[in-house]
Design a protein around this motif. Structure first.
Motif, PDB file in Angstrom:
ATOM      1  N   SER A  52       0.818  -1.212   0.000  1.00 27.95           N
ATOM      2  CA  SER A  52       0.000   0.000   0.000  1.00 27.95           C
ATOM      3  C   SER A  52       0.852   1.262   0.000  1.00 27.95           C
ATOM      4  O   SER A  52       1.928   1.297   0.612  1.00 27.95           O
ATOM      5  CB  SER A  52      -0.927   0.011   1.225  1.00 27.95           C
ATOM      6  N   LYS A  53       0.344   2.302  -0.618  1.00 26.35           N
ATOM      7  CA  LYS A  53       1.052   3.578  -0.706  1.00 26.35           C
ATOM      8  C   LYS A  53       0.948   4.335   0.611  1.00 26.35           C
ATOM      9  O   LYS A  53      -0.141   4.468   1.187  1.00 26.35           O
ATOM     10  CB  LYS A  53       0.469   4.422  -1.836  1.00 26.35           C
ATOM     11  N   GLN A  54       2.092   4.849   1.089  1.00 25.11           N
ATOM     12  CA  GLN A  54       2.093   5.561   2.355  1.00 25.11           C
ATOM     13  C   GLN A  54       1.468   6.939   2.207  1.00 25.11           C
ATOM     14  O   GLN A  54       1.438   7.524   1.125  1.00 25.11           O
ATOM     15  CB  GLN A  54       3.508   5.690   2.909  1.00 25.11           C
ATOM     16  N   LYS A  55       0.972   7.471   3.329  1.00 22.71           N
ATOM     17  CA  LYS A  55       0.416   8.816   3.331  1.00 22.71           C
ATOM     18  C   LYS A  55       1.548   9.816   3.138  1.00 22.71           C
ATOM     19  O   LYS A  55       2.637   9.665   3.698  1.00 22.71           O
ATOM     20  CB  LYS A  55      -0.303   9.086   4.651  1.00 22.71           C
ATOM     21  N   ALA A  56       1.300  10.853   2.373  1.00 22.71           N
ATOM     22  CA  ALA A  56       2.345  11.831   2.067  1.00 22.71           C
ATOM     23  C   ALA A  56       2.821  12.558   3.314  1.00 22.71           C
ATOM     24  O   ALA A  56       3.999  12.888   3.445  1.00 22.71           O
ATOM     25  CB  ALA A  56       1.822  12.828   1.037  1.00 22.71           C
ATOM     26  N   ASP A  57       1.919  12.786   4.276  1.00 21.30           N
ATOM     27  CA  ASP A  57       2.270  13.552   5.465  1.00 21.30           C
ATOM     28  C   ASP A  57       2.646  12.676   6.658  1.00 21.30           C
ATOM     29  O   ASP A  57       3.032  13.175   7.712  1.00 21.30           O
ATOM     30  CB  ASP A  57       1.113  14.478   5.860  1.00 21.30           C
ATOM     31  N   ASN A  79     -11.352  -5.225   1.302  1.00 21.82           N
ATOM     32  CA  ASN A  79     -10.039  -4.635   1.558  1.00 21.82           C
ATOM     33  C   ASN A  79      -9.618  -3.863   0.309  1.00 21.82           C
ATOM     34  O   ASN A  79      -9.668  -4.406  -0.799  1.00 21.82           O
ATOM     35  CB  ASN A  79      -9.020  -5.741   1.857  1.00 21.82           C
ATOM     36  N   GLY A  80      -9.246  -2.608   0.482  1.00 19.79           N
ATOM     37  CA  GLY A  80      -8.826  -1.800  -0.657  1.00 19.79           C
ATOM     38  C   GLY A  80      -7.682  -0.878  -0.279  1.00 19.79           C
ATOM     39  O   GLY A  80      -7.519  -0.525   0.893  1.00 19.79           O
ATOM     40  N   PHE A  81      -6.881  -0.493  -1.276  1.00 19.26           N
ATOM     41  CA  PHE A  81      -5.768   0.413  -0.979  1.00 19.26           C
ATOM     42  C   PHE A  81      -5.222   1.031  -2.254  1.00 19.26           C
ATOM     43  O   PHE A  81      -5.430   0.510  -3.354  1.00 19.26           O
ATOM     44  CB  PHE A  81      -4.638  -0.312  -0.239  1.00 19.26           C
ATOM     45  N   SER A  82      -4.533   2.164  -2.074  1.00 15.36           N
ATOM     46  CA  SER A  82      -3.767   2.754  -3.166  1.00 15.36           C
ATOM     47  C   SER A  82      -2.500   1.933  -3.349  1.00 15.36           C
ATOM     48  O   SER A  82      -1.817   1.609  -2.372  1.00 15.36           O
ATOM     49  CB  SER A  82      -3.400   4.213  -2.843  1.00 15.36           C
ATOM     50  N   GLU A  83      -2.183   1.597  -4.588  1.00 15.61           N
ATOM     51  CA  GLU A  83      -1.017   0.756  -4.863  1.00 15.61           C
ATOM     52  C   GLU A  83       0.277   1.553  -4.687  1.00 15.61           C
ATOM     53  O   GLU A  83       0.408   2.673  -5.184  1.00 15.61           O
ATOM     54  CB  GLU A  83      -1.079   0.236  -6.301  1.00 15.61           C
ATOM     55  N   LEU A  84       1.221   0.960  -3.977  1.00 16.91           N
ATOM     56  CA  LEU A  84       2.547   1.539  -3.878  1.00 16.91           C
ATOM     57  C   LEU A  84       3.238   1.411  -5.237  1.00 16.91           C
ATOM     58  O   LEU A  84       3.325   0.319  -5.789  1.00 16.91           O
ATOM     59  CB  LEU A  84       3.358   0.812  -2.806  1.00 16.91           C
ATOM     60  N   ASN A  85       3.705   2.526  -5.792  1.00 17.66           N
ATOM     61  CA  ASN A  85       4.330   2.466  -7.122  1.00 17.66           C
ATOM     62  C   ASN A  85       5.758   3.014  -7.125  1.00 17.66           C
ATOM     63  O   ASN A  85       6.290   3.391  -8.164  1.00 17.66           O
ATOM     64  CB  ASN A  85       3.475   3.206  -8.161  1.00 17.66           C
ATOM     65  N   ASP A  86       6.394   3.039  -5.967  1.00 19.71           N
ATOM     66  CA  ASP A  86       7.779   3.459  -5.831  1.00 19.71           C
ATOM     67  C   ASP A  86       8.631   2.200  -5.655  1.00 19.71           C
ATOM     68  O   ASP A  86       8.572   1.546  -4.605  1.00 19.71           O
ATOM     69  CB  ASP A  86       7.926   4.380  -4.620  1.00 19.71           C
ATOM     70  N   PRO A  87       9.428   1.814  -6.649  1.00 22.50           N
ATOM     71  CA  PRO A  87      10.179   0.542  -6.549  1.00 22.50           C
ATOM     72  C   PRO A  87      11.176   0.514  -5.397  1.00 22.50           C
ATOM     73  O   PRO A  87      11.378  -0.535  -4.780  1.00 22.50           O
ATOM     74  CB  PRO A  87      10.876   0.436  -7.906  1.00 22.50           C
ATOM     75  N   GLU A  88      11.816   1.643  -5.081  1.00 21.87           N
ATOM     76  CA  GLU A  88      12.777   1.655  -3.981  1.00 21.87           C
ATOM     77  C   GLU A  88      12.080   1.461  -2.637  1.00 21.87           C
ATOM     78  O   GLU A  88      12.561   0.716  -1.776  1.00 21.87           O
ATOM     79  CB  GLU A  88      13.562   2.966  -3.997  1.00 21.87           C
ATOM     80  N   ALA A 106       9.169  -4.675 -12.430  1.00 23.35           N
ATOM     81  CA  ALA A 106       8.029  -4.152 -13.189  1.00 23.35           C
ATOM     82  C   ALA A 106       7.699  -2.730 -12.745  1.00 23.35           C
ATOM     83  O   ALA A 106       7.413  -1.856 -13.572  1.00 23.35           O
ATOM     84  CB  ALA A 106       6.827  -5.062 -13.014  1.00 23.35           C
ATOM     85  N   LEU A 107       7.753  -2.477 -11.422  1.00 20.70           N
ATOM     86  CA  LEU A 107       7.490  -1.131 -10.920  1.00 20.70           C
ATOM     87  C   LEU A 107       8.518  -0.140 -11.447  1.00 20.70           C
ATOM     88  O   LEU A 107       8.197   1.035 -11.715  1.00 20.70           O
ATOM     89  CB  LEU A 107       7.506  -1.112  -9.392  1.00 20.70           C
ATOM     90  N   SER A 108       9.756  -0.598 -11.589  1.00 21.45           N
ATOM     91  CA  SER A 108      10.827   0.314 -12.023  1.00 21.45           C
ATOM     92  C   SER A 108      10.624   0.792 -13.456  1.00 21.45           C
ATOM     93  O   SER A 108      11.189   1.817 -13.848  1.00 21.45           O
ATOM     94  CB  SER A 108      12.188  -0.373 -11.878  1.00 21.45           C
ATOM     95  N   TYR A 109       9.834   0.077 -14.244  1.00 20.62           N
ATOM     96  CA  TYR A 109       9.552   0.525 -15.609  1.00 20.62           C
ATOM     97  C   TYR A 109       8.572   1.690 -15.631  1.00 20.62           C
ATOM     98  O   TYR A 109       8.425   2.363 -16.651  1.00 20.62           O
ATOM     99  CB  TYR A 109       8.980  -0.624 -16.439  1.00 20.62           C
ATOM    100  N   GLY A 110       7.902   1.907 -14.516  1.00 21.46           N
ATOM    101  CA  GLY A 110       6.978   3.034 -14.422  1.00 21.46           C
ATOM    102  C   GLY A 110       5.547   2.560 -14.277  1.00 21.46           C
ATOM    103  O   GLY A 110       5.012   1.904 -15.172  1.00 21.46           O
ATOM    104  N   PRO A 127      -0.362   6.010 -10.869  1.00 27.40           N
ATOM    105  CA  PRO A 127      -1.157   5.833  -9.654  1.00 27.40           C
ATOM    106  C   PRO A 127      -2.305   4.858  -9.914  1.00 27.40           C
ATOM    107  O   PRO A 127      -2.977   4.921 -10.938  1.00 27.40           O
ATOM    108  CB  PRO A 127      -1.677   7.246  -9.355  1.00 27.40           C
ATOM    109  N   ALA A 128      -2.491   3.938  -8.987  1.00 22.42           N
ATOM    110  CA  ALA A 128      -3.513   2.912  -9.158  1.00 22.42           C
ATOM    111  C   ALA A 128      -4.038   2.484  -7.796  1.00 22.42           C
ATOM    112  O   ALA A 128      -3.431   2.744  -6.763  1.00 22.42           O
ATOM    113  CB  ALA A 128      -2.942   1.703  -9.905  1.00 22.42           C
TER     114      ALA A 128
END
Length: 236
Positions: A120-125, A144-153, A183-187, A190-191
């Motif tokens: 899951s994608k972390q909150k910006a703040d 169960n739902g969440f914003s997908e984490l899309n940062d490969p690091e 796969a994430l590193s290719y870009g 937001p999903a």
């Protein structure tokens, strides 16, 4: 997942927005839904016998969380606790012990710890918490739902943290997935995604308290040959 979809399902199945669930009545109307963060749920349902309700800063550090666990133990059965585990994991365990049994009417719990949400994608703040939510009804999670984490690091760091949890004995912790990170590193744009436990929803709408009653083709034990059964009976 909009609350009007479960409501419509209830209307289609029962003819109205209310249905019996054991000795209680569940109301699926939008006006009856509750929304709160995981921490807010712990605060709301904190047992009186365990002292004053927690405040938000009590969820911030290992020491403050340990103090909450110790207070909880004065009022309830033992809660498994490992001081070496991430703070967020202990918060999630506290939520299950303190709040889940009270979530009878439709409730959306959001803002989960990153420690138990590796995809899951972390909150910006507040990066210790993620953009994730679950729906509870009848004291059961049904979605169960969440914003997908899309940062490969960041995803690699999460997987590494999960491997540490596996080393400590958590068999449910996520494995490293190099293919996914590549796969994430290719870009990845937001999903988000959501999964709904249709079987549990069917249980709630039909007042069925055994999941086998609502699954068309439940899993069965493998059939045994007559010879195998005879040998087993003889040995028993």
């Amino acid at each position: 997942m909009s609350s009007n979809r479960p409501k419509q399902a209830a209307i289609d199945v029962t003819g109205g927005t209310k249905n019996k669930w054991g000795e209680i009545e569940i109301d699926w109307a939008e006006s009856n839904w509750t929304r709160m963060t995981m921490r807010e749920a712990i605060i709301r349902y904190w047992p009186e016998a365990a002292g004053a309700k927690p405040v938000m800063r009590d969820f911030a550090t290992h020491d403050s969380i340990q103090a909450l666990v110790e207070r909880f133990h004065t009022a309830h059965a033992h809660l498994a606790y490992d001081p070496k585990e991430p703070v967020g994991k202990t918060v999630a365990n506290l939520f299950e012990a303190v709040a889940e049994e009270h979530l009878i009417q439709p409730t959306i719990i959001y803002e989960f710890p990153a420690a138990v949400s590796p995809l899951s994608k972390q909150k910006a703040d507040d990066p210790d918490w993620v953009e994730r939510w679950e729906i509870f009804v009848g004291a059961m999670e049904i979605a169960n739902g969440f914003s997908e984490l899309n940062d490969p690091e960041e995803q690699r760091r999460r997987f590494e943290g999960q491997l540490g949890e596996r080393d400590r004995g958590d068999e449910e912790a996520h494995q490293m997935d190099e293919d996914y990170i590549r796969a994430l590193s290719y870009g990845m744009p937001p999903a988000g995604g959501v999964g709904v436990g249709v079987d549990r929803l069917a249980m709630l709408l039909t007042d069925s308290h055994t999941i086998r009653d609502v699954i068309l083709f439940p899993l069965l034990r493998p059939e045994k040959s007559t010879a195998a059964e005879s040998a087993e009976n003889a040995s028993g």
